[in-house]
Design a protein around this motif. Structure first.
Motif, mmCIF file in Angstrom:
data_model
loop_
_atom_site.group_PDB
_atom_site.id
_atom_site.type_symbol
_atom_site.label_atom_id
_atom_site.label_comp_id
_atom_site.label_asym_id
_atom_site.label_seq_id
_atom_site.Cartn_x
_atom_site.Cartn_y
_atom_site.Cartn_z
ATOM 1 N N LEU A 1 0.851 -1.187 0.000
ATOM 2 C CA LEU A 1 0.000 0.000 0.000
ATOM 3 C C LEU A 1 0.894 1.247 0.000
ATOM 4 C CD1 LEU A 1 -3.069 0.664 0.203
ATOM 5 C CD2 LEU A 1 -2.770 0.852 2.666
ATOM 6 N N ALA A 2 0.594 2.188 -0.901
ATOM 7 C CA ALA A 2 1.375 3.424 -0.977
ATOM 8 C C ALA A 2 1.171 4.261 0.283
ATOM 9 C CB ALA A 2 0.953 4.216 -2.216
ATOM 10 N N LYS A 3 2.075 5.230 0.473
ATOM 11 C CA LYS A 3 1.974 6.129 1.621
ATOM 12 C C LYS A 3 0.625 6.856 1.598
ATOM 13 C CE LYS A 3 4.467 10.055 3.572
ATOM 14 N NZ LYS A 3 5.526 11.026 3.303
ATOM 15 N N ASN A 4 -0.028 6.945 2.758
ATOM 16 C CA ASN A 4 -1.374 7.542 2.882
ATOM 17 C C ASN A 4 -2.416 6.827 2.023
ATOM 18 O OD1 ASN A 4 -0.192 9.395 4.593
ATOM 19 N ND2 ASN A 4 0.185 10.865 2.951
ATOM 20 N N GLY A 5 -2.171 5.544 1.802
ATOM 21 C CA GLY A 5 -3.093 4.757 0.996
ATOM 22 C C GLY A 5 -4.312 4.303 1.795
ATOM 23 N N VAL A 6 -5.236 3.676 1.068
ATOM 24 C CA VAL A 6 -6.483 3.199 1.678
ATOM 25 C C VAL A 6 -6.597 1.688 1.466
ATOM 26 C CG1 VAL A 6 -9.011 3.200 1.424
ATOM 27 C CG2 VAL A 6 -7.760 5.377 1.471
ATOM 28 N N LEU A 7 -6.834 0.973 2.563
ATOM 29 C CA LEU A 7 -7.137 -0.457 2.479
ATOM 30 C C LEU A 7 -8.611 -0.642 2.818
ATOM 31 C CD1 LEU A 7 -6.455 -3.524 2.362
ATOM 32 C CD2 LEU A 7 -5.912 -3.382 4.805
ATOM 33 N N ILE A 8 -9.338 -1.270 1.905
ATOM 34 C CA ILE A 8 -10.737 -1.623 2.177
ATOM 35 C C ILE A 8 -10.736 -3.123 2.441
ATOM 36 C CG2 ILE A 8 -13.094 -1.678 1.270
ATOM 37 C CD1 ILE A 8 -12.216 0.611 -0.659
ATOM 38 N N SER A 9 -10.918 -3.490 3.713
ATOM 39 C CA SER A 9 -10.789 -4.888 4.098
ATOM 40 C C SER A 9 -12.141 -5.432 4.526
ATOM 41 C CB SER A 9 -9.791 -5.012 5.258
ATOM 42 O OG SER A 9 -9.640 -6.372 5.614
ATOM 43 N N ALA A 10 -12.569 -6.517 3.875
ATOM 44 C CA ALA A 10 -13.905 -7.064 4.131
ATOM 45 C C ALA A 10 -13.817 -8.533 4.513
ATOM 46 C CB ALA A 10 -14.782 -6.902 2.886
ATOM 47 N N SER A 11 -14.857 -8.992 5.204
ATOM 48 C CA SER A 11 -15.009 -10.424 5.445
ATOM 49 C C SER A 11 -16.484 -10.785 5.400
ATOM 50 C CB SER A 11 -14.452 -10.825 6.803
ATOM 51 O OG SER A 11 -14.931 -12.122 7.142
ATOM 52 N N CYS A 12 -16.787 -11.847 4.655
ATOM 53 C CA CYS A 12 -18.171 -12.329 4.610
ATOM 54 C C CYS A 12 -18.312 -13.625 5.403
ATOM 55 C CB CYS A 12 -18.620 -12.530 3.162
ATOM 56 S SG CYS A 12 -17.651 -13.770 2.291
ATOM 57 N N SER A 13 -17.297 -13.948 6.220
ATOM 58 C CA SER A 13 -17.379 -15.137 7.071
ATOM 59 C C SER A 13 -18.174 -14.798 8.326
ATOM 60 C CB SER A 13 -15.989 -15.615 7.493
ATOM 61 O OG SER A 13 -15.257 -16.079 6.389
ATOM 62 N N TYR A 14 -19.291 -15.453 8.511
ATOM 63 C CA TYR A 14 -20.078 -15.206 9.731
ATOM 64 C C TYR A 14 -19.238 -15.474 10.981
ATOM 65 C CZ TYR A 14 -23.179 -16.203 13.631
ATOM 66 O OH TYR A 14 -23.731 -16.227 14.875
ATOM 67 N N HIS A 15 -18.375 -16.493 10.920
ATOM 68 C CA HIS A 15 -17.609 -16.896 12.111
ATOM 69 C C HIS A 15 -16.442 -15.961 12.423
ATOM 70 C CE1 HIS A 15 -19.910 -20.514 12.764
ATOM 71 N NE2 HIS A 15 -19.745 -20.839 11.507
ATOM 72 N N LEU A 16 -16.094 -15.047 11.510
ATOM 73 C CA LEU A 16 -15.082 -14.037 11.824
ATOM 74 C C LEU A 16 -15.847 -12.766 12.195
ATOM 75 C CD1 LEU A 16 -11.800 -13.702 11.441
ATOM 76 C CD2 LEU A 16 -12.545 -12.051 9.735
ATOM 77 N N SER A 17 -15.808 -12.395 13.462
ATOM 78 C CA SER A 17 -16.611 -11.253 13.906
ATOM 79 C C SER A 17 -15.966 -9.942 13.484
ATOM 80 C CB SER A 17 -16.728 -11.282 15.428
ATOM 81 O OG SER A 17 -15.453 -11.028 15.993
ATOM 82 N N ALA A 18 -16.732 -8.866 13.575
ATOM 83 C CA ALA A 18 -16.184 -7.532 13.305
ATOM 84 C C ALA A 18 -15.017 -7.263 14.259
ATOM 85 C CB ALA A 18 -17.277 -6.472 13.465
ATOM 86 N N GLU A 19 -15.145 -7.726 15.517
ATOM 87 C CA GLU A 19 -14.055 -7.552 16.489
ATOM 88 C C GLU A 19 -12.801 -8.298 16.033
ATOM 89 O OE1 GLU A 19 -17.740 -6.515 17.970
ATOM 90 O OE2 GLU A 19 -17.237 -8.585 17.428
ATOM 91 N N ASN A 20 -12.987 -9.494 15.484
ATOM 92 C CA ASN A 20 -11.835 -10.255 14.974
ATOM 93 C C ASN A 20 -11.126 -9.487 13.861
ATOM 94 O OD1 ASN A 20 -13.674 -13.417 15.064
ATOM 95 N ND2 ASN A 20 -12.318 -12.568 16.622
ATOM 96 N N LEU A 21 -11.896 -8.971 12.912
ATOM 97 C CA LEU A 21 -11.290 -8.260 11.780
ATOM 98 C C LEU A 21 -10.625 -6.966 12.269
ATOM 99 C CD1 LEU A 21 -10.734 -8.228 8.762
ATOM 100 C CD2 LEU A 21 -12.978 -7.171 8.387
ATOM 101 N N HIS A 22 -11.281 -6.278 13.191
ATOM 102 C CA HIS A 22 -10.733 -5.085 13.833
ATOM 103 C C HIS A 22 -9.352 -5.400 14.426
ATOM 104 C CE1 HIS A 22 -11.724 -1.531 16.727
ATOM 105 N NE2 HIS A 22 -10.477 -1.864 16.929
ATOM 106 N N GLU A 23 -9.282 -6.505 15.149
ATOM 107 C CA GLU A 23 -8.028 -6.906 15.804
ATOM 108 C C GLU A 23 -6.951 -7.287 14.776
ATOM 109 O OE1 GLU A 23 -4.998 -8.029 18.285
ATOM 110 O OE2 GLU A 23 -6.659 -6.619 18.571
ATOM 111 N N ILE A 24 -7.349 -7.988 13.699
ATOM 112 C CA ILE A 24 -6.398 -8.352 12.639
ATOM 113 C C ILE A 24 -5.781 -7.082 12.040
ATOM 114 C CG2 ILE A 24 -6.323 -9.161 10.224
ATOM 115 C CD1 ILE A 24 -8.254 -11.450 11.135
ATOM 116 N N LEU A 25 -6.617 -6.074 11.792
ATOM 117 C CA LEU A 25 -6.124 -4.832 11.184
ATOM 118 C C LEU A 25 -5.229 -4.069 12.165
ATOM 119 C CD1 LEU A 25 -9.405 -3.949 9.305
ATOM 120 C CD2 LEU A 25 -7.183 -4.366 8.216
#
Length: 398
Positions: A328-352
Motif C-alpha cells: 500500500l502506498a503512503k497515505n493509501g487506503v485499504l478496504i478490508s472485508a469479510s463475509c465469514s459469519y464466524h469471523l466477527s467484526a471484532e476479529n477483523l478489527h483486531e487483525i487490522l
C-alpha cells in the motif's frame, strides 16, 4: 389437515421466545415427539414443554437445524397466499431503498422465509432454495412469483452445499422462460453482465453495493488493486470513478473473462488489467517487485466456512491483510472485508490493528460498511449478520 407436533425439552424455548426461528435437533424432546415419524419438509406445530404453542415450522429430522419457524401461529397454511404475503412485505422494503429492480428480493430468515434467497435481476429471478421445507412447496412459491412479478425467466440455482445437507439435488435449471443473452444488470451506475448458471451463489453479490459506491467516490487519480475481484464489481466502479489504473486479481479464469467484458461494457477497458493468480502469490510477488497501490480492496470469499475452521481461516485473513498493507502506498487506503459469519467484526478489527503494528504503520478506520439494506439483519438471529468492511487509511508510524 392438522399438523404433527414437536415438543421442546424444558427451558429450550428461550431462543424462539426472543425471536429466533431455528430449533436444533438436541432441543427436541424425542420421547414425546420421536423424529422418525416426520417426513423431511413436513409442517409441524412447535410446542414448549408445557404445551404452549410456539408456532408452525417445517421439519427435517435428518438435519442439525431440525425445524425452522415460518409463523408464530400454530395453524399456518403454507400455500400461494402465504408466499405472496411474505414476498409483498419483502418488496415494500426493497422499493423504498432502490429505484431499479436490481436487488436481493428475499433474504431468508430476515424476510420470514427461512431456506430461501431470491435475487432480482430486472425481469429475471434467481432463486436459491436450501431446505426441504421450501423445496416441497416450490410450486406454490413459483406461482406466487409469477402472479406478483410476471418474470421473463426464473432460475432455480441449486448448486449449493446446504442442499446436500438437506438431501436435495444439486442441479441448477431454468424453470420458466429463457435467460436473455447477455443478462445485464445495473449497480451504482455501472453495468454488469452476469452468468447465473455458471456463477457463484445466485450469480451476483449485491451485498457490498454501498461500500462500492464509497470506493468510487475516492478513486479519482488513484492506482487501485482489486483482490479476489470476481467479475469486477469493485474494480469497475473504481475505474468509472476516475481511477488511473485498476488491477483485478482472481484465481478464476471465467470470472476474469466476464470482468473484462464488463470493463468493455462500461468503456473502461483501457484502464484495467486482469491477472489470473493466487492472491497470496500475487501479493508476495508485488512486494518483491516494489509495486505500490493507492487503494487496495481485499474482499475474499468466506475463508471460515465452519466454526472448526476458525483458527486456519483467521490466520489466512491475517496474512492477507498484512501482505496487502505491505504493497500500500503512503497515505493509501485499504478496504478490508469479510463475509465469514464466524469471523466477527471484532476479529477483523483486531487483525487490522495487529497488522498495522506489525509493519509499524499508523492505521485508522475512517468508515465501516456492511451488508446493504436488501440483506436486512434480524436482531434476534445473529446468523443474518455476516458482512463487515473496514475502510482504513494507513500512514507512516507516529
Amino acid at each position: 389437515m392438522a399438523h404433527g407436533e414437536i415438543f421442546l425439552k424444558k427451558n429450550e424455548d428461550k431462543r424462539l421466545r426472543q425471536g429466533h426461528l431455528w430449533v436444533f435437533s438436541n432441543e427436541i424432546d424425542t420421547t414425546r415427539s420421536p423424529l422418525e415419524q416426520f417426513a423431511a419438509g413436513e409442517l409441524v406445530q412447535v410446542k414448549a414443554s408445557d404445551g404452549k404453542v410456539m408456532g408452525t415450522a417445517y421439519i427435517n429430522p435428518q438435519s442439525l437445524i431440525c425445524a425452522r419457524l415460518l409463523s408464530r401461529k400454530g395453524n399456518l397454511k403454507c400455500g400461494v397466499n402465504f408466499f405472496k404475503e411474505r414476498l409483498t412485505t419483502a418488496l415494500v422494503l426493497r422499493e423504498k431503498l432502490f429505484d431499479k429492480p436490481y436487488y436481493r428480493l428475499v433474504y431468508g430468515e430476515s424476510d420470514g422465509l427461512p431456506g430461501l434467497v431470491i435475487d432480482r435481476f430486472g425481469s429475471v429471478l434467481s432463486v436459491q432454495i436450501t431446505t426441504a421445507g421450501i423445496e416441497l412447496r416450490k410450486d406454490s412459491l413459483i406461482t406466487a412469483l409469477h402472479e406478483l412479478f410476471s418474470p421473463t425467466a426464473i432460475v432455480l440455482k441449486n448448486d449449493n452445499g446446504q442442499r446436500q445437507l438437506e438431501g436435495l439435488d444439486l442441479e441448477s435449471h431454468v424453470v420458466h422462460g429463457e435467460l436473455p443473452d447477455p443478462l445485464v444488470i445495473e449497480e451504482n451506475g455501472a453495468k454488469f453482465k452476469i452468468d447465473i448458471l455458471g456463477g457463484q451463489k445466485t450469480g451476483w453479490f449485491y451485498d457490498h453495493r454501498a461500500s462500492r459506491m464509497l470506493l468510487a467516490t475516492m478513486a479519482t487519480n488513484q492506482r487501485v488493486l482489486d483482490l479476489f475481484s470476481y467479475t469486477g464489481a469493485w474494480g469497475i466502479p473504481a475505474a468509472l470513478g476516475g481511477a488511473t489504473e485498476v488491477v483485478c486479481v482472481d484465481a478464476s479464469e471465467g470470472a476474469l473473462a466476464l470482468a473484462a467484458e464488463n470493463a468493455t461494457l462500461n468503456g473502461v477497458e483501457n484502464k484495467m488489467q486482469f491477472i489470473r493468480s493466487d492472491v497470496f502469490d500475487y501479493l508476495k510477488q508485488a512486494r518483491q517487485d516494489g509495486q505500490l497501490y493507492d487503494i487496495i480492496v481485499l474482499d475474499p470469499p468466506a475463508l471460515i466456512k465452519r466454526k472448526k475452521d476458525f483458527k486456519q481461516g483467521y490466520e489466512a485473513y491475517r496474512r492477507l491483510n498484512q501482505l496487502a498493507l505491505q504493497v500500500l502506498a503512503k497515505n493509501g487506503v485499504l478496504i478490508s472485508a469479510s463475509c465469514s459469519y464466524h469471523l466477527s467484526a471484532e476479529n477483523l478489527h483486531e487483525i487490522l490493528r495487529s497488522s498495522g503494528r506489525h509493519i509499524d504503520r499508523h492505521l485508522t478506520f475512517f468508515a465501516c460498511g456492511g451488508q446493504g439494506g436488501d440483506h436486512p439483519i434480524d436482531p434476534a438471529i445473529p446468523e443474518t449478520a455476516y458482512l463487515k468492511t473496514f475502510f482504513c487509511t494507513v500512514s507512516i508510524s507516529l
